[in-house]
Design an enzyme around this catalytic site. Structure first.
Site, PDB file in Angstrom:
ATOM      1  N   PRO A  95       0.832  -1.218   0.000  1.00 26.64           N
ATOM      2  CA  PRO A  95       0.000   0.000   0.000  1.00 26.64           C
ATOM      3  C   PRO A  95       0.856   1.253   0.000  1.00 26.64           C
ATOM      4  CG  PRO A  95       0.053  -0.964   2.207  1.00 26.64           C
ATOM      5  CD  PRO A  95       0.854  -1.862   1.314  1.00 26.64           C
ATOM      6  N   CYS A  96       1.540   1.476  -1.085  1.00 32.34           N
ATOM      7  CA  CYS A  96       2.445   2.613  -1.171  1.00 32.34           C
ATOM      8  C   CYS A  96       1.681   3.925  -1.022  1.00 32.34           C
ATOM      9  CB  CYS A  96       3.167   2.573  -2.514  1.00 32.34           C
ATOM     10  SG  CYS A  96       2.064   2.287  -3.904  1.00 32.34           S
ATOM     11  N   TYR A  97       0.389   3.883  -1.269  1.00 28.78           N
ATOM     12  CA  TYR A  97      -0.398   5.125  -1.178  1.00 28.78           C
ATOM     13  C   TYR A  97      -0.546   5.572   0.269  1.00 28.78           C
ATOM     14  CZ  TYR A  97      -4.177   1.969   0.153  1.00 28.78           C
ATOM     15  OH  TYR A  97      -4.943   1.032   0.799  1.00 28.78           O
TER      16      TYR A  97
END
Length: 106
Positions: free
Chosen positions: A54-56
Site C-alpha cells: 500500500p504505497c499510497y
DNA sequence: CAGTTGACGGCCC
DNA sequence: GGGGCCGCCAACT
C-alpha cells in the site's frame, strides 16, 4: 535471508495499518535507517507488488502525497486514503491524527 | 568504475 | 508560515 534495503522497506510498508499513514522517513526508520527516506521513495517507485504494498499510505512529512504517483495520479492516492478513513484538509493529511504511531524502536 | 538521479528530510532565510 | 538549499543512500546509465 535476503535483507535487501528494498525488502525491508516493502515489509514495513506492508505493516502499515489501515486508516493510518506513514512518512517516508518513518518507514525508513522502521526499515533500519532514517536516512533511507529517498531510498524508500525509490523503492516504492519500482513498486514490484502494488497489490500487497500500500504505497499510497506513505506520504511526505508535510502530509502531502507524492505528485509523481504513477498509479492513476495523486488524486487516486488521495481517494484511496480517504477510503481508509483518512481526512484530507486542503490537499494535505492531518498527520497529527492519522500518522502511524509506532513505538520508538530506534 | 564514476557520475547523476530521485515517490525525502531537516535546516536556513 | 512559506519557500529554497544542502545532505544521505541506493539504484541506474
Amino acid at each position: 535471508m535476503e535483507e535487501n534495503s528494498f525488502e525491508r522497506i516493502y515489509k514495513v510498508v506492508k505493516q502499515i495499518p489501515r486508516g493510518t499513514v506513514a512518512t517516508y522517513g518513518q518507514v525508513a526508520a522502521l526499515a533500519g535507517n532514517r536516512r533511507w527516506a529517498r531510498v524508500v521513495g525509490y523503492a516504492l517507485h519500482v513498486n514490484p507488488d502494488p497489490e500487497n504494498i500500500p504505497c499510497y499510505r506513505v506520504v511526505t512529512k508535510d502530509g502531502r502525497v507524492s505528485e509523481a504517483f504513477a498509479f492513476g495520479g495523486e488524486n487516486e492516492q488521495v481517494r484511496l486514503l480517504m477510503e481508509d478513513g483518512i481526512e484530507f484538509v486542503d490537499g494535505h493529511v492531518d498527520m497529527k491524527k492519522y500518522q502511524w504511531f509506532t513505538p520508538q524502536i530506534y
